[in-house]
Write a protein that holds these residues in place. Structure first.
Motif, PDB file in Angstrom:
ATOM      1  N   ALA A  47       0.838  -1.201   0.000  1.00 33.71           N
ATOM      2  CA  ALA A  47       0.000   0.000   0.000  1.00 33.71           C
ATOM      3  C   ALA A  47       0.875   1.253   0.000  1.00 33.71           C
ATOM      4  CB  ALA A  47      -0.923  -0.005   1.220  1.00 33.71           C
ATOM      5  N   LEU A  48       2.000   1.211   0.714  1.00 34.50           N
ATOM      6  CA  LEU A  48       2.911   2.356   0.762  1.00 34.50           C
ATOM      7  C   LEU A  48       3.494   2.644  -0.611  1.00 34.50           C
ATOM      8  CD1 LEU A  48       4.296   4.496   2.500  1.00 34.50           C
ATOM      9  CD2 LEU A  48       6.067   2.811   3.063  1.00 34.50           C
ATOM     10  N   LEU A  49       3.939   1.619  -1.287  1.00 34.09           N
ATOM     11  CA  LEU A  49       4.485   1.807  -2.637  1.00 34.09           C
ATOM     12  C   LEU A  49       3.411   2.354  -3.583  1.00 34.09           C
ATOM     13  CD1 LEU A  49       6.735  -1.366  -2.997  1.00 34.09           C
ATOM     14  CD2 LEU A  49       7.494   0.977  -3.416  1.00 34.09           C
ATOM     15  N   GLU A  50       2.208   1.840  -3.478  1.00 30.90           N
ATOM     16  CA  GLU A  50       1.145   2.311  -4.370  1.00 30.90           C
ATOM     17  C   GLU A  50       0.782   3.766  -4.093  1.00 30.90           C
ATOM     18  OE1 GLU A  50      -2.027   0.309  -5.866  1.00 30.90           O
ATOM     19  OE2 GLU A  50      -0.921  -1.534  -6.269  1.00 30.90           O
ATOM     20  N   ALA A  51       0.779   4.147  -2.819  1.00 31.97           N
ATOM     21  CA  ALA A  51       0.457   5.533  -2.486  1.00 31.97           C
ATOM     22  C   ALA A  51       1.476   6.492  -3.103  1.00 31.97           C
ATOM     23  CB  ALA A  51       0.427   5.712  -0.969  1.00 31.97           C
ATOM     24  N   VAL A  52       2.720   6.045  -3.201  1.00 33.54           N
ATOM     25  CA  VAL A  52       3.772   6.883  -3.796  1.00 33.54           C
ATOM     26  C   VAL A  52       3.737   6.783  -5.319  1.00 33.54           C
ATOM     27  CG1 VAL A  52       6.252   7.303  -3.947  1.00 33.54           C
ATOM     28  CG2 VAL A  52       5.240   6.623  -1.762  1.00 33.54           C
ATOM     29  N   ILE A  53       3.733   5.565  -5.838  1.00 37.22           N
ATOM     30  CA  ILE A  53       3.853   5.357  -7.284  1.00 37.22           C
ATOM     31  C   ILE A  53       2.605   5.811  -8.039  1.00 37.22           C
ATOM     32  CG2 ILE A  53       4.128   3.596  -9.084  1.00 37.22           C
ATOM     33  CD1 ILE A  53       5.773   1.964  -7.047  1.00 37.22           C
ATOM     34  N   LEU A  54       1.435   5.481  -7.511  1.00 34.84           N
ATOM     35  CA  LEU A  54       0.193   5.801  -8.201  1.00 34.84           C
ATOM     36  C   LEU A  54      -0.476   7.066  -7.673  1.00 34.84           C
ATOM     37  CD1 LEU A  54      -1.330   2.219  -8.604  1.00 34.84           C
ATOM     38  CD2 LEU A  54       0.076   3.525 -10.217  1.00 34.84           C
ATOM     39  N   GLY A  55       0.034   7.608  -6.580  1.00 36.86           N
ATOM     40  CA  GLY A  55      -0.492   8.862  -6.056  1.00 36.86           C
ATOM     41  C   GLY A  55       0.046  10.045  -6.841  1.00 36.86           C
ATOM     42  N   ASP A  56      -0.441  11.244  -6.481  1.00 39.03           N
ATOM     43  CA  ASP A  56      -0.011  12.444  -7.204  1.00 39.03           C
ATOM     44  C   ASP A  56       0.982  13.288  -6.414  1.00 39.03           C
ATOM     45  OD1 ASP A  56      -1.599  13.516  -5.221  1.00 39.03           O
ATOM     46  OD2 ASP A  56      -3.138  14.306  -6.578  1.00 39.03           O
ATOM     47  N   GLY A  57       1.369  12.788  -5.241  1.00 32.81           N
ATOM     48  CA  GLY A  57       2.327  13.530  -4.428  1.00 32.81           C
ATOM     49  C   GLY A  57       1.720  14.693  -3.674  1.00 32.81           C
ATOM     50  N   GLY A  58       0.408  14.878  -3.796  1.00 36.79           N
ATOM     51  CA  GLY A  58      -0.265  15.988  -3.141  1.00 36.79           C
ATOM     52  C   GLY A  58      -0.549  15.720  -1.669  1.00 36.79           C
ATOM     53  N   PRO A  59      -1.268  16.658  -1.029  1.00 39.29           N
ATOM     54  CA  PRO A  59      -1.526  16.544   0.415  1.00 39.29           C
ATOM     55  C   PRO A  59      -2.246  15.266   0.824  1.00 39.29           C
ATOM     56  CG  PRO A  59      -2.052  18.741  -0.377  1.00 39.29           C
ATOM     57  CD  PRO A  59      -1.779  17.908  -1.591  1.00 39.29           C
ATOM     58  N   THR A  60      -3.224  14.825   0.027  1.00 42.25           N
ATOM     59  CA  THR A  60      -4.002  13.644   0.413  1.00 42.25           C
ATOM     60  C   THR A  60      -3.149  12.383   0.405  1.00 42.25           C
ATOM     61  OG1 THR A  60      -6.079  14.587  -0.403  1.00 42.25           O
ATOM     62  CG2 THR A  60      -5.968  12.191  -0.173  1.00 42.25           C
ATOM     63  N   HIS A  61      -2.436  12.151  -0.671  1.00 43.60           N
ATOM     64  CA  HIS A  61      -1.590  10.959  -0.728  1.00 43.60           C
ATOM     65  C   HIS A  61      -0.433  11.043   0.265  1.00 43.60           C
ATOM     66  CE1 HIS A  61      -3.623  10.020  -4.611  1.00 43.60           C
ATOM     67  NE2 HIS A  61      -3.409   8.786  -4.200  1.00 43.60           N
ATOM     68  N   THR A  62       0.030  12.252   0.523  1.00 46.13           N
ATOM     69  CA  THR A  62       1.092  12.420   1.514  1.00 46.13           C
ATOM     70  C   THR A  62       0.590  12.038   2.898  1.00 46.13           C
ATOM     71  OG1 THR A  62       2.125  14.188   0.223  1.00 46.13           O
ATOM     72  CG2 THR A  62       2.711  14.055   2.554  1.00 46.13           C
ATOM     73  N   GLU A  63      -0.649  12.421   3.216  1.00 43.90           N
ATOM     74  CA  GLU A  63      -1.226  12.043   4.502  1.00 43.90           C
ATOM     75  C   GLU A  63      -1.458  10.538   4.584  1.00 43.90           C
ATOM     76  OE1 GLU A  63      -1.837  13.714   7.433  1.00 43.90           O
ATOM     77  OE2 GLU A  63      -0.485  15.088   6.380  1.00 43.90           O
ATOM     78  N   ALA A 106       9.690   8.345  -4.329  1.00 42.72           N
ATOM     79  CA  ALA A 106       9.249   9.697  -4.001  1.00 42.72           C
ATOM     80  C   ALA A 106      10.279  10.726  -4.471  1.00 42.72           C
ATOM     81  CB  ALA A 106       9.022   9.816  -2.502  1.00 42.72           C
ATOM     82  N   ARG A 107      11.552  10.433  -4.292  1.00 40.21           N
ATOM     83  CA  ARG A 107      12.601  11.357  -4.741  1.00 40.21           C
ATOM     84  C   ARG A 107      12.607  11.484  -6.263  1.00 40.21           C
ATOM     85  NH1 ARG A 107      17.271   9.333  -0.471  1.00 40.21           N
ATOM     86  NH2 ARG A 107      16.936  11.002   1.074  1.00 40.21           N
ATOM     87  N   GLN A 108      12.452  10.366  -6.943  1.00 43.10           N
ATOM     88  CA  GLN A 108      12.434  10.393  -8.407  1.00 43.10           C
ATOM     89  C   GLN A 108      11.293  11.252  -8.942  1.00 43.10           C
ATOM     90  OE1 GLN A 108      12.195   6.276  -9.594  1.00 43.10           O
ATOM     91  NE2 GLN A 108      14.247   5.766  -8.839  1.00 43.10           N
ATOM     92  N   ARG A 109      10.188  11.276  -8.221  1.00 41.58           N
ATOM     93  CA  ARG A 109       9.008  12.016  -8.667  1.00 41.58           C
ATOM     94  C   ARG A 109       8.961  13.454  -8.139  1.00 41.58           C
ATOM     95  NH1 ARG A 109       8.203   6.837  -8.875  1.00 41.58           N
ATOM     96  NH2 ARG A 109       6.652   5.901 -10.287  1.00 41.58           N
ATOM     97  N   GLY A 110       9.885  13.767  -7.269  1.00 41.38           N
ATOM     98  CA  GLY A 110       9.909  15.116  -6.718  1.00 41.38           C
ATOM     99  C   GLY A 110       8.800  15.378  -5.714  1.00 41.38           C
ATOM    100  N   TYR A 111       8.374  14.350  -4.994  1.00 37.79           N
ATOM    101  CA  TYR A 111       7.315  14.489  -4.002  1.00 37.79           C
ATOM    102  C   TYR A 111       7.944  14.863  -2.652  1.00 37.79           C
ATOM    103  CZ  TYR A 111       4.280  12.060  -7.380  1.00 37.79           C
ATOM    104  OH  TYR A 111       3.550  11.684  -8.493  1.00 37.79           O
ATOM    105  N   ALA A 112       8.173  16.138  -2.472  1.00 36.71           N
ATOM    106  CA  ALA A 112       8.939  16.619  -1.318  1.00 36.71           C
ATOM    107  C   ALA A 112       8.328  16.208   0.017  1.00 36.71           C
ATOM    108  CB  ALA A 112       9.065  18.139  -1.388  1.00 36.71           C
ATOM    109  N   GLY A 113       6.996  16.325   0.146  1.00 39.20           N
ATOM    110  CA  GLY A 113       6.347  15.965   1.404  1.00 39.20           C
ATOM    111  C   GLY A 113       6.530  14.500   1.749  1.00 39.20           C
ATOM    112  N   MET A 114       6.386  13.654   0.761  1.00 40.92           N
ATOM    113  CA  MET A 114       6.581  12.223   0.986  1.00 40.92           C
ATOM    114  C   MET A 114       8.043  11.918   1.308  1.00 40.92           C
ATOM    115  SD  MET A 114       4.229  10.348  -1.889  1.00 40.92           S
ATOM    116  CE  MET A 114       2.436  10.485  -1.912  1.00 40.92           C
ATOM    117  N   VAL A 115       8.932  12.595   0.622  1.00 41.55           N
ATOM    118  CA  VAL A 115      10.358  12.384   0.881  1.00 41.55           C
ATOM    119  C   VAL A 115      10.674  12.696   2.337  1.00 41.55           C
ATOM    120  CG1 VAL A 115      12.686  13.247   0.403  1.00 41.55           C
ATOM    121  CG2 VAL A 115      11.125  12.738  -1.495  1.00 41.55           C
TER     122      VAL A 115
END
Length: 232
Positions: A171-187, A213-222
């Protein structure tokens, strides 16, 4: 001779009685099938009154259609919460899966309905059942951004947060890979980590959630994943 004569006179009557009994059983079976079919249709349409009437008339709460889809699964697909409540109270089984691999609980992971989840959990579903992709209800909920659902499922059940599906993703990988990196997926990432998600479980290519997360530039997740790893 008299006994044989008497028996001969009784045979037609016995035959008629037996045929009538068989006919009665066939009629009853037909009626039950008809009631069950109507129940499935009513559950699909969210017709609460009709569902209640049919259950009282003898329809089975565990009836399923030709594709193995139960009334409870139909109710879950339509988010007919009141219907699901009645079916569960009548003994509906949440676990049977249809030809698409769905059951009532797995459907809620896709819809994200917290109200429906609460009703299904009352029936004590098998939390290890998986969908056609080999994922538990938590995994599609995480990738689709169903934050309230993820919170409720993690809070009220002992579902395996580190289950790996057929794609090799948690589920963690999917939240990062298939999420948009925004506030909801970050939470969602935050919730998963708080409930024991293992940040070190990598995909089949050996890439971890933090690296994705780093590859996608998802700072909050990182930040969350790095903090969980004990790094700044």
């Amino acid at each position: 001779m008299l006994a044989l004569a008497l028996l001969g006179g009784l045979l037609p009557w016995l035959g008629a009685f037996t045929g009538s009994a068989k006919g009665g059983r066939m009629t009853t079976a037909y009626q039950n099938d008809r009631l069950n079919a109507q129940l499935l249709q009513a559950a699909e349409g969210g017709d609460l009154n009709r569902v209640q009437v049919l259950l009282k008339a003898g329809a089975s709460a565990v009836a399923a259609d030709r594709n193995g889809r139960t009334a409870l699964t139909w109710a879950a697909k339509g988010d007919h919460v009141a219907v699901a409540r009645v079916l569960v109270a009548a003994g509906a089984d949440p676990d049977p899966q249809d030809t698409e691999g769905n059951n009532a609980l797995l459907v809620t992971g896709e819809t994200g309905s917290v109200a429906m989840l609460r009703e299904i959990l009352k029936a004590r579903p098998d939390l290890t059942r998986t969908n056609r992709f080999g994922g538990t209800a938590l995994i599609p909920a995480a990738d689709r951004g169903h934050l309230p659902y993820v919170r409720e499922l993690l809070r009220t059940s002992n579902i395996n947060v580190n289950h790996v599906n057929n794609l090799g993703w948690t589920a963690l990988l999917e939240a990062v890979i298939l999420g948009d990196g925004g506030p909801t997926h970050t939470e969602i990432v935050r919730e998963l980590l708080a409930h024991g998600a293992d940040r070190n479980i990598a995909d089949r290519g050996g890439v971890t959630p933090l690296q994705h997360a780093r590859q996608r530039g998802y700072a909050g997740m990182v930040r969350l994943l790095a903090d969980s790893a004990g790094r700044p």
